[in-house]
Motif scaffolding. Structure first.
Motif, PDB file in Angstrom:
ATOM      1  N   ASN A 449       0.851  -1.276  -0.004  1.00 19.91           N
ATOM      2  CA  ASN A 449      -0.062  -0.042   0.033  1.00 19.91           C
ATOM      3  C   ASN A 449       0.838   1.181   0.093  1.00 19.91           C
ATOM      4  OD1 ASN A 449      -2.701  -1.075  -0.179  1.00 19.91           O
ATOM      5  ND2 ASN A 449      -3.261   0.269   1.767  1.00 19.91           N
ATOM      6  N   MET A 488      -4.485  10.032   3.780  1.00 19.13           N
ATOM      7  CA  MET A 488      -5.867   9.662   3.709  1.00 19.13           C
ATOM      8  C   MET A 488      -6.654  11.034   4.369  1.00 19.13           C
ATOM      9  SD  MET A 488      -5.799   5.545   4.676  1.00 19.13           S
ATOM     10  CE  MET A 488      -4.158   5.690   5.536  1.00 19.13           C
ATOM     11  N   PHE A 492     -12.399   8.762   5.694  1.00 16.28           N
ATOM     12  CA  PHE A 492     -11.945   7.324   4.979  1.00 16.28           C
ATOM     13  C   PHE A 492     -11.202   6.651   6.096  1.00 16.28           C
ATOM     14  CE2 PHE A 492      -8.607   4.667   3.182  1.00 16.28           C
ATOM     15  CZ  PHE A 492      -9.435   3.448   2.659  1.00 16.28           C
ATOM     16  N   LEU A 493     -10.420   7.462   6.772  1.00 18.84           N
ATOM     17  CA  LEU A 493      -9.554   6.814   7.814  1.00 18.84           C
ATOM     18  C   LEU A 493     -10.215   5.863   8.976  1.00 18.84           C
ATOM     19  CD1 LEU A 493      -6.287   6.688   8.267  1.00 18.84           C
ATOM     20  CD2 LEU A 493      -6.957   8.495  10.037  1.00 18.84           C
ATOM     21  N   ILE A 496     -10.964   2.521   7.082  1.00 16.75           N
ATOM     22  CA  ILE A 496     -10.073   1.926   6.463  1.00 16.75           C
ATOM     23  C   ILE A 496     -10.026   0.314   6.666  1.00 16.75           C
ATOM     24  CG2 ILE A 496      -8.178   2.251   8.093  1.00 16.75           C
ATOM     25  CD1 ILE A 496      -6.275   2.647   5.906  1.00 16.75           C
ATOM     26  N   GLU A 501     -13.893  -1.176   1.444  1.00 12.44           N
ATOM     27  CA  GLU A 501     -13.674   0.163   1.485  1.00 12.44           C
ATOM     28  C   GLU A 501     -12.500   0.679   0.779  1.00 12.44           C
ATOM     29  OE1 GLU A 501     -15.618   2.819   2.526  1.00 12.44           O
ATOM     30  OE2 GLU A 501     -17.126   1.503   3.638  1.00 12.44           O
ATOM     31  N   ARG A 502     -12.701   1.669  -0.138  1.00 12.33           N
ATOM     32  CA  ARG A 502     -11.603   2.221  -0.973  1.00 12.33           C
ATOM     33  C   ARG A 502     -11.571   3.711  -0.876  1.00 12.33           C
ATOM     34  NH1 ARG A 502     -11.542  -0.186  -6.878  1.00 12.33           N
ATOM     35  NH2 ARG A 502      -9.545   0.915  -6.960  1.00 12.33           N
ATOM     36  N   GLU A 503     -10.573   4.216  -0.769  1.00 12.10           N
ATOM     37  CA  GLU A 503     -10.327   5.840  -0.706  1.00 12.10           C
ATOM     38  C   GLU A 503     -10.608   6.331  -2.154  1.00 12.10           C
ATOM     39  OE1 GLU A 503     -10.392   8.475   0.405  1.00 12.10           O
ATOM     40  OE2 GLU A 503      -8.379   9.049   1.304  1.00 12.10           O
ATOM     41  N   MET A 518      -6.900  -4.181   3.453  1.00  8.47           N
ATOM     42  CA  MET A 518      -6.485  -3.879   4.953  1.00  8.47           C
ATOM     43  C   MET A 518      -7.452  -4.368   5.817  1.00  8.47           C
ATOM     44  SD  MET A 518      -4.231  -1.650   5.382  1.00  8.47           S
ATOM     45  CE  MET A 518      -3.237  -2.628   4.396  1.00  8.47           C
ATOM     46  N   SER A 542       1.159   8.326   5.607  1.00  9.52           N
ATOM     47  CA  SER A 542       0.678   7.515   6.567  1.00  9.52           C
ATOM     48  C   SER A 542       1.710   6.719   7.418  1.00  9.52           C
ATOM     49  CB  SER A 542      -0.357   6.594   5.893  1.00  9.52           C
ATOM     50  OG  SER A 542      -1.229   7.472   4.957  1.00  9.52           O
TER      51      SER A 542
END
Length: 700
Positions: A449, A488, A492-493, A496, A501-503, A518, A542
Motif C-alpha cells: 500500500n 488519507m 476514509f481513515l 479503512i 472500503e476504498r479511498e 486492509m 501515513s
C-alpha cells in the motif's frame, strides 16, 4: 433514466445477510415486527419470525403466500378502512411518537386475533416513506377490556344511585374500591387554603406503607417521596392546577415515587378540582396508577426502535459498501481482462515481430497476475470470515523476514524511484515463535500500500522494535511502516479496515485494488493476537503500527540445500495427465511435452483408474490429477488407484493439479494418498520443481 423515473425513490431491498442482524435485534421484543413502504401498494420489506408465528405460518414463504406480503393482507377486511385512515393521519401529522392502532387479523387456521400495532412513520429522500411497526397479540387484553367495561357500567349504575349524597368524594371512594387504584382528596376553606388531606389505603399499599401512622394524611408524606429530578416539575404542575381559577386545568403528571419496599416506581396521577362560583377550590380529587411496567415496555420499545434504526443504517451502509465493491471489482477485473484480450489480439497480429510479441506477452502475464491477486483477495476474505484460517507458529528470524521483504520489493522500488529504509537495530531477540507466512502477508500488504500511494522520489521507512511483554516468556514486537505518500482523508481513515472500503482518490487516480487488503490485514493481525493502528494526514503520508505478543524462540535451522538435480535426465518419463477441461489439457500437454515428457491423457477419474489398471507392462512414472471432474473426481480416483492389488501400480506418485488451492484443499489431497499439490493457474517453475523432487526420489 426515463423522465417518468426521475425523482422516483429507490425501493428499499434488504439482503439475506441483513435478516439475521435485524432478527437478532428483534428477538427480545414482546411481539412481531415488520417494515413496509407507505405507498399505494404498501408492500412489506421485512417481517420477523415472531410475526410469522402470530399469523400461524411456518416460514417466510408460507407467510408471503398467505398475506400477499402487503400490509392490507395482514388486516381483517372489516377493520382495514379505519386502520388505513389512522395511518393516513399519522403520515399527515408526521408525529415523532409511536402511533397506536388496534385491529383484528385472521390467522391461517381461520381463528381471529386482536393486535396492538405501534407504528412509526419515517420519510426518507432516498427510499421514500417507510413504516416500522411493532405488534403484540392483544386478544386476551381485548376480552379483558370488554369485561372491564361491564364492570365500569355496573360502577356507573351505583354512582348514579349515589347522586343524592351530600359529598362527591363518597362516590369516588366507591369507584376506587371497584377499580383498586390509589386515591387522594384535599379539602379547601373559603379562602382557598388547604385544610385536610386524605390518602386512600389502596395508595398506601401500592407504595409499601401499612397505615396512617407510617404514612400520615399530610401533603409532605407524598411530596417528600418524589424523585429529585421530578420534584420541581410535578409540584409546579400540581399548584398550577390549584391556582387556575378558571377551572380549565386538569392535573395529569407522570413521575417517580420512592416506595418503601421496591425503590423508585413510575406513577401517573390525575386530578380535578371542584370550585365555588368565585373560582376558589373546594375539593381536589384524584387517583394514582402504577405505570412502571408500561414505562419499562415503552423504554424497551424505544430502545429497540433506536437499535433497529441503527441496524438499518448499518445494513444500508454495508449494502452500499458491497455495491461499491462490486462496481470496483467490475472495474478492476475488466481492466486486466481488457489488457489480456487486447494484447492477445495484438500479439496474434504481430507474430512476425519477436521483440514486440515478447513485450505483449509480458504485459499479458502482468495483467494475468494482477487478475489472480484480485480473485485471491476475495477468496482470502471469505476464508477468514468463515473461520478457516489457522495460525501455525514456528521458529523464525524477524530480521530475515524484513530483509526478505526488502529483496522482494526491490524491483518495484526501483521502478517507482522510491527508497526503503530498514531499521531492526532495536531487536534484542529477533528469533521468535510466529506464523511466518501470515506475518509476511500483513507486512507485505502494508508495504505494498505504501508503494502504491507514494509518488516517485518518496521514501518508506520500516522499523522493528522490541518491548517487555506482559509475562516473562513473551515480548511485544512493534513494526512501524511510515511513508511520504498522499495520505488519507479523515472520513476514509475511520473505515479503512472495513471490507470493500476504498479511498475515493484511489479509484479516480487509477490505483487498483479490491478494498479488501486492509480488512484482510486487520483480521490476520487479530488472529495472531496482535493490534494494528494507523495515523495519516492528507498530503503528508501515513504511518501503520502493528504490535504482536511473540514468544522468543530458537534460531530456525537452515539445512544445507541439496544439490540441484538436473531436470533433463528426468524428462524422458511417461506421465498421465487427468484433466477434464480441453484447454487445460492442451496447456499442460504442450508445456510438458516441450520439456521432454511423454504424456497420456484421461478426461475423468474413472478413465484414469482404468488406464492405470492396464499399464502394468509400461507403467506411468507419475500422475497429474485434477480434483473436480465428472464421473469420478480426483479424490475417489486416487483412493481407487491406491487400492489396486498390484503394488507397482498402487504406489505410483500422484500430484494434485487443481484450482482448489487453499490449505484445507492441500491437506485433503494429501490425506487421500497423493504425494503433492499444485494450484492452478499453473506455475511452470513450481510444476517442474515438484516433478524434479518427486521423480528424483523415485529414481533413487
Amino acid at each position: 433514466m426515463h423522465k417518468e423515473e426521475q425523482g422516483k425513490p429507490l425501493a428499499l431491498i434488504l439482503s439475506e445477510q441483513t435478516f439475521p442482524i435485524i432478527e437478532q435485534i428483534t428477538a427480545g421484543m414482546p411481539g412481531g415486527f415488520f417494515i413496509y413502504h407507505a405507498d399505494q401498494e404498501e408492500r412489506l420489506i421485512y417481517a420477523n419470525q415472531a410475526l410469522i408465528r402470530i399469523f400461524g405460518c411456518q416460514n417466510l414463504a408460507e407467510f408471503q403466500e398467505y398475506t400477499g406480503y402487503t400490509f392490507p393482507g395482514l388486516v381483517h377486511p372489516e377493520d382495514l378502512s379505519i386502520v388505513e385512515r389512522n395511518i393516513r393521519q399519522q403520515i399527515s401529522t408526521y408525529g415523532s411518537d409511536l402511533d397506536h392502532v388496534e385491529y383484528r387479523i385472521i390467522r391461517k387456521d381461520g381463528t381471529i386475533r386482536w393486535l396492538d400495532d405501534y407504528g412509526h412513520f419515517v420519510h426518507t429522500s432516498l427510499y421514500g416513506d417507510l413504516f416500522y411497526v411493532f405488534v403484540e397479540d392483544a386478544t386476551e387484553r381485548h376480552f379483558k377490556a370488554i369485561a372491564d367495561m361491564r364492570t365500569a357500567r355496573l360502577a356507573q349504575e351505583r354512582l348514579e344511585a349515589l347522586e343524592a349524597l351530600e359529598h362527591e368524594t363518597t362516590a369516588l371512594k366507591l369507584v376506587h374500591e371497584i377499580l383498586r387504584s390509589g386515591m387522594w382528596t384535599m379539602e379547601f376553606d373559603q379562602q382557598g387554603q388547604m385544610v385536610s388531606v386524605f390518602w386512600s389505603q389502596e395508595f398506601r399499599t401500592m407504595i409499601g406503607y401499612q397505615d396512617e401512622r407510617d404514612f400520615p394524611n399530610v401533603l409532605s408524606s407524598w411530596s417528600d417521596l418524589l424523585h429529585p429530578e421530578d420534584r420541581d416539575r410535578v409540584l409546579a404542575q400540581y399548584y398550577a392546577t390549584i391556582n387556575d381559577y378558571t377551572g380549565m386545568s386538569l392535573y395529569d403528571a407522570e413521575y417517580r415515587l420512592l416506595t418503601k419496599d421496591r425503590g423508585y416506581r413510575w406513577f401517573r396521577a390525575t386530578g380535578k378540582l371542584s370550585r365555588r362560583e368565585d373560582g376558589t377550590p373546594i375539593t381536589y380529587v384524584g387517583m394514582f396508577v402504577d405505570i412502571t411496567q408500561q414505562k419499562e415496555i415503552d423504554e424497551k420499545l424505544t430502545e429497540q426502535h433506536m437499535l433497529l434504526e441503527q441496524a438499518l443504517i448499518e445494513a444500508q451502509r454495508a449494502s452500499r459498501a458491497k455495491t461499491m465493491f462490486l462496481n470496483n471489482m467490475s472495474h478492476d477485473i475488466r481492466t486486466p481482462m481488457n489488457a489480456i484480450i487486447g494484447f492477445t489480439h495484438l500479439a496474434a497480429s504481430h507474430l512476425d515481430n519477436p521483440e514486440l510479441l515478447q513485450d505483449y506477452l509480458g504485459k499479458i502475464a502482468a495483467s494475468s497476475s494482477h487478475l489472480l491477486s484480485l480473485v485471491n483477495d476475495v477468496l482470502d476474505m471469505s476464508r477468514i470470515e468463515s473461520g478457516k484460517v489457522v495460525i501455525e507458529e514456528a521458529a523464525c528470524n524477524l530480521s530475515e523476514i524484513l530483509r526478505d521483504l526488502q529483496s522482494m520489493l526491490l524491483s518495484d522500488l526501483k521502478a517507482k524511484e522510491l527508497k526503503l529504509y530498514l531499521d531492526d537495530s532495536s531487536l534484542l531477540q529477533p528469533c521468535v515463535m510466529c506464523d511466518r507466512l501470515r506475518l509476511n502477508r500483513v507486512l507485505l500488504n502494508v508495504l505494498s500500500n505504501a508503494l502504491k500511494f507514494t509518488p516517485a522520489g518518496g521514501s518508506i521507512y520500516l522499523s522493528a522494535t522490541e518491548h517487555p511483554g506482559d509475562t516473562a516468556d513473551t515480548a511485544f514486537y512493534e513494526f512501524c511502516i511510515r511513508d511520504t505518500g498522499i495520505g488519507m482523508a479523515p472520513e476514509f481513515l475511520a473505515h479503512i479496515f472495513e471490507p470493500f472500503e476504498r479511498e475515493r482518490t484511489s479509484t479516480v487516480s487509477g490505483i487498483q485494488g479490491t478494498g479488501l487488503g486492509m480488512s484482510i490485514t486487520k483480521n490476520l493481525v487479530e488472529l495472531m493476537n496482535g493490534h494494528i493502528m494507523v495515523e495519516s494526514q492528507k498530503g503528508k503520508g501515513s504511518t501503520f503500527t502493528l504490535t504482536f505478543p511473540f514468544r522468543p524462540g530458537k534460531a530456525p535451522d537452515h539445512p544445507e540445500a541439496s544439490p540441484a538435480v538436473n531436470l533433463q535426465p528426468l524428462t524422458d518419463r511417461r506421465l498421465l495427465l487427468v484433466e477434464d477441461n480441453e484447454l487445460n489439457q492442451e496447456i499442460a500437454v504442450t508445456i510438458l511435452e516441450e520439456a521432454g515428457f511423454t504424456l497420456d491423457v484421461a478426461s475423468n477419474g474413472a478413465e484414469a483408474v482404468e488406464k492405470v489398471r492396464h499399464c502394468a507392462d509400461n507403467p506411468y512414472d507419475l500422475i497429474l490429477m485434477d480434483i473436480q471432474m465428472p464421473v469420478m473426481d480426483g479424490i475417489e480416483a486416487t483412493r481407487a488407484i491406491r487400492a489396486l492389488d498390484n503394488p507397482l501400480l498402487s504406489s505410483l506418485p500422484i500430484v494434485a493439479m487443481t484450482a482448489n488451492a487453499f490449505d484445507e484443499d492441500r491437506q485433503r489431497v494429501l490425506s487421500a494418498g497423493m504425494n503433492g499439490h499444485l494450484g492452478k493457474p499453473i506455475d511452470v517453475d513450481k510444476l517442474f520443481a515438484t516433478l524434479q523432487d518427486i521423480l528424483s526420489k523415485k529414481q533413487l
